[in-house]
Design a protein around this motif. Structure first.
Motif, PDB file in Angstrom:
ATOM      1  N   PRO A  34       0.771  -1.234  -0.014  1.00 23.31           N
ATOM      2  CA  PRO A  34       0.084  -0.044  -0.139  1.00 23.31           C
ATOM      3  C   PRO A  34       0.951   1.180   0.006  1.00 23.31           C
ATOM      4  O   PRO A  34       0.778   2.116  -0.584  1.00 23.31           O
ATOM      5  CB  PRO A  34      -0.878  -0.095   1.150  1.00 23.31           C
ATOM      6  N   ASP A  35       2.032   1.107   0.635  1.00 15.88           N
ATOM      7  CA  ASP A  35       2.753   2.384   0.716  1.00 15.88           C
ATOM      8  C   ASP A  35       3.514   2.748  -0.613  1.00 15.88           C
ATOM      9  O   ASP A  35       4.034   3.820  -0.866  1.00 15.88           O
ATOM     10  CB  ASP A  35       3.653   2.455   1.786  1.00 15.88           C
ATOM     11  N   ALA A  36       3.412   1.833  -1.665  1.00 17.73           N
ATOM     12  CA  ALA A  36       4.025   2.055  -2.881  1.00 17.73           C
ATOM     13  C   ALA A  36       2.902   2.676  -3.853  1.00 17.73           C
ATOM     14  O   ALA A  36       3.274   2.831  -4.971  1.00 17.73           O
ATOM     15  CB  ALA A  36       4.706   0.900  -3.618  1.00 17.73           C
ATOM     16  N   ILE A  37       1.893   2.845  -3.511  1.00 16.85           N
ATOM     17  CA  ILE A  37       0.794   3.508  -4.238  1.00 16.85           C
ATOM     18  C   ILE A  37       0.391   4.972  -3.886  1.00 16.85           C
ATOM     19  O   ILE A  37       0.427   5.265  -2.685  1.00 16.85           O
ATOM     20  CB  ILE A  37      -0.444   2.206  -4.144  1.00 16.85           C
ATOM     21  N   ARG A  38       0.591   5.674  -4.826  1.00 17.15           N
ATOM     22  CA  ARG A  38       0.188   7.094  -4.537  1.00 17.15           C
ATOM     23  C   ARG A  38      -1.130   7.639  -5.373  1.00 17.15           C
ATOM     24  O   ARG A  38      -1.582   7.005  -6.259  1.00 17.15           O
ATOM     25  CB  ARG A  38       1.314   7.947  -5.244  1.00 17.15           C
ATOM     26  N   ALA A  39      -2.047   8.401  -4.669  1.00 20.72           N
ATOM     27  CA  ALA A  39      -2.979   8.852  -5.590  1.00 20.72           C
ATOM     28  C   ALA A  39      -2.907   9.511  -6.801  1.00 20.72           C
ATOM     29  O   ALA A  39      -1.822  10.000  -6.885  1.00 20.72           O
ATOM     30  CB  ALA A  39      -4.004  10.000  -4.349  1.00 20.72           C
ATOM     31  N   LEU A  54      -1.112   5.516  -8.613  1.00 15.91           N
ATOM     32  CA  LEU A  54       0.026   5.238  -9.358  1.00 15.91           C
ATOM     33  C   LEU A  54       0.837   4.669  -8.430  1.00 15.91           C
ATOM     34  O   LEU A  54       1.035   4.809  -7.239  1.00 15.91           O
ATOM     35  CB  LEU A  54       0.680   6.750  -9.712  1.00 15.91           C
ATOM     36  N   GLY A  55       1.420   3.399  -8.899  1.00 16.40           N
ATOM     37  CA  GLY A  55       2.534   2.484  -8.213  1.00 16.40           C
ATOM     38  C   GLY A  55       3.887   2.681  -8.967  1.00 16.40           C
ATOM     39  O   GLY A  55       4.104   2.746  -9.821  1.00 16.40           O
ATOM     40  N   SER A  56       4.667   2.784  -7.838  1.00 14.90           N
ATOM     41  CA  SER A  56       6.069   3.092  -8.410  1.00 14.90           C
ATOM     42  C   SER A  56       6.952   1.818  -7.708  1.00 14.90           C
ATOM     43  O   SER A  56       6.768   1.537  -6.567  1.00 14.90           O
ATOM     44  CB  SER A  56       6.459   4.342  -7.744  1.00 14.90           C
ATOM     45  N   VAL A  57       7.913   1.300  -8.713  1.00 19.72           N
ATOM     46  CA  VAL A  57       8.616   0.241  -8.443  1.00 19.72           C
ATOM     47  C   VAL A  57       9.937   0.741  -8.982  1.00 19.72           C
ATOM     48  O   VAL A  57      10.195   0.587 -10.170  1.00 19.72           O
ATOM     49  CB  VAL A  57       8.222  -0.977  -8.859  1.00 19.72           C
ATOM     50  N   GLY A  58      10.867   1.057  -8.178  1.00 20.10           N
ATOM     51  CA  GLY A  58      12.231   1.702  -8.640  1.00 20.10           C
ATOM     52  C   GLY A  58      11.863   2.679  -9.611  1.00 20.10           C
ATOM     53  O   GLY A  58      10.968   3.768  -9.131  1.00 20.10           O
ATOM     54  N   GLU A  59      12.434   2.748 -11.039  1.00 18.10           N
ATOM     55  CA  GLU A  59      12.147   4.004 -11.715  1.00 18.10           C
ATOM     56  C   GLU A  59      10.747   3.795 -12.455  1.00 18.10           C
ATOM     57  O   GLU A  59      10.471   4.960 -13.190  1.00 18.10           O
ATOM     58  CB  GLU A  59      13.223   4.108 -12.668  1.00 18.10           C
ATOM     59  N   ARG A  60       9.964   2.637 -12.394  1.00 21.34           N
ATOM     60  CA  ARG A  60       9.132   2.403 -13.148  1.00 21.34           C
ATOM     61  C   ARG A  60       7.679   2.799 -12.401  1.00 21.34           C
ATOM     62  O   ARG A  60       7.724   2.842 -11.218  1.00 21.34           O
ATOM     63  CB  ARG A  60       8.801   1.013 -13.135  1.00 21.34           C
ATOM     64  N   MET A  61       6.887   3.730 -13.122  1.00 19.57           N
ATOM     65  CA  MET A  61       5.515   4.078 -12.607  1.00 19.57           C
ATOM     66  C   MET A  61       4.224   3.269 -13.583  1.00 19.57           C
ATOM     67  O   MET A  61       4.431   3.323 -14.497  1.00 19.57           O
ATOM     68  CB  MET A  61       5.403   5.720 -13.078  1.00 19.57           C
ATOM     69  N   LEU A  62       3.583   2.703 -12.450  1.00 16.73           N
ATOM     70  CA  LEU A  62       2.360   2.176 -13.353  1.00 16.73           C
ATOM     71  C   LEU A  62       1.179   2.784 -12.840  1.00 16.73           C
ATOM     72  O   LEU A  62       0.985   3.204 -11.876  1.00 16.73           O
ATOM     73  CB  LEU A  62       2.256   0.755 -12.324  1.00 16.73           C
ATOM     74  N   ILE A  63       0.261   2.961 -13.807  1.00 17.51           N
ATOM     75  CA  ILE A  63      -1.012   3.488 -13.588  1.00 17.51           C
ATOM     76  C   ILE A  63      -1.972   2.243 -13.261  1.00 17.51           C
ATOM     77  O   ILE A  63      -2.035   1.289 -14.108  1.00 17.51           O
ATOM     78  CB  ILE A  63      -1.426   4.139 -15.000  1.00 17.51           C
ATOM     79  N   LEU A  64      -2.649   2.286 -12.124  1.00 15.43           N
ATOM     80  CA  LEU A  64      -3.196   1.026 -11.648  1.00 15.43           C
ATOM     81  C   LEU A  64      -4.853   1.343 -11.840  1.00 15.43           C
ATOM     82  O   LEU A  64      -5.232   2.290 -11.372  1.00 15.43           O
ATOM     83  CB  LEU A  64      -3.001   0.861 -10.214  1.00 15.43           C
ATOM     84  N   LEU A  65      -5.226   0.305 -12.631  1.00 12.55           N
ATOM     85  CA  LEU A  65      -6.692   0.551 -13.194  1.00 12.55           C
ATOM     86  C   LEU A  65      -7.490  -0.352 -12.283  1.00 12.55           C
ATOM     87  O   LEU A  65      -7.365  -1.525 -11.839  1.00 12.55           O
ATOM     88  CB  LEU A  65      -6.684   0.125 -14.669  1.00 12.55           C
ATOM     89  N   ASP A  66      -8.692   0.327 -11.987  1.00 13.69           N
ATOM     90  CA  ASP A  66      -9.737  -0.460 -11.377  1.00 13.69           C
ATOM     91  C   ASP A  66     -10.717  -1.088 -12.461  1.00 13.69           C
ATOM     92  O   ASP A  66     -11.407  -0.427 -13.202  1.00 13.69           O
ATOM     93  CB  ASP A  66     -10.714   0.309 -10.621  1.00 13.69           C
ATOM     94  N   ILE A  67     -10.318  -2.256 -13.263  1.00 11.26           N
ATOM     95  CA  ILE A  67     -10.740  -2.806 -14.470  1.00 11.26           C
ATOM     96  C   ILE A  67     -12.086  -3.057 -14.359  1.00 11.26           C
ATOM     97  O   ILE A  67     -12.823  -2.844 -15.634  1.00 11.26           O
ATOM     98  CB  ILE A  67      -9.594  -4.077 -14.808  1.00 11.26           C
ATOM     99  N   GLU A  68     -12.607  -3.392 -13.202  1.00 11.44           N
ATOM    100  CA  GLU A  68     -13.793  -3.978 -13.045  1.00 11.44           C
ATOM    101  C   GLU A  68     -14.985  -2.623 -13.330  1.00 11.44           C
ATOM    102  O   GLU A  68     -15.866  -2.724 -14.099  1.00 11.44           O
ATOM    103  CB  GLU A  68     -14.350  -4.603 -11.722  1.00 11.44           C
ATOM    104  N   LYS A  69     -14.422  -1.707 -12.744  1.00 10.68           N
ATOM    105  CA  LYS A  69     -14.981  -0.206 -12.775  1.00 10.68           C
ATOM    106  C   LYS A  69     -15.089   0.306 -14.333  1.00 10.68           C
ATOM    107  O   LYS A  69     -16.052   0.644 -14.714  1.00 10.68           O
ATOM    108  CB  LYS A  69     -14.637   0.663 -11.930  1.00 10.68           C
TER     109      LYS A  69
END
Length: 162
Positions: free
Chosen positions: A112-117, A133-148
């Motif tokens: 949870p602490d790796a995810i920002r609003a 937005l999830g951050s892993v090292g230099e990578r930035m992931l856009i986290l989708l609520d795919i169901e919504k």
């Protein structure tokens, strides 16, 4: 660790697993528990009067599955079908839906602490469908609520949550 399920360590820490995929230059993540399988792209049967981003349907072991091209849905400039193009088959509220993406990257665990609003900006994606937005090292992931996202009015592929 079981790729398609939760392990006890993850459940205790609130860590979740996300399948990551690319659309153009952006990297997205969706809850791994919503993913049924990953398949190579095959030309679906077109449905008359369907929106452009709904490529058609495929028969998956007796189940008719609508196929959504996320690149068209998210207004990507280039939509190229090549050997990396894949369809992620999702199981959302007992409805099977396929999404076309440029490529699948990997499965990532995010605490949870790796995810920002996500910032509140105008985009092709309804802000209510972005978990953060999830951050892993230099990578930035856009986290989708795919169901919504799949139950949005313009998609109408999954019934809204009761």
């Amino acid at each position: 660790m079981n790729v398609m399920g939760k392990n006890t360590e993850s459940a205790a820490t609130g860590t979740r697993e996300y399948l990551t995929f690319r659309l153009g230059q952006e990297e997205y993540g969706i809850d791994i528990l919503k993913v049924q399988e990953i398949r190579g792209y095959e030309q679906p049967t077109r449905i008359a009067n369907a929106p452009e981003f709904i490529k058609g349907v495929v028969n998956l072991r007796g189940t008719i599955v609508p196929i959504v091209d996320m690149r068209l849905k998210f207004n990507c400039t280039e939509v190229e079908y090549n050997s990396f193009t894949v369809v992620i088959i999702l199981n959302l509220r007992n409805r099977v839906v396929g999404i076309v993406v440029d490529s699948v990257s990997d499965v990532m665990e995010l605490a949870p602490d790796a995810i920002r609003a996500a910032p509140d900006i105008e985009s092709a994606i309804d802000n209510g469908c972005i978990l953060g937005l999830g951050s892993v090292g230099e990578r930035m992931l856009i986290l989708l609520d795919i169901e919504k996202l799949m139950s949005n009015v313009d998609m109408g592929l999954v019934a809204p949550a009761e």
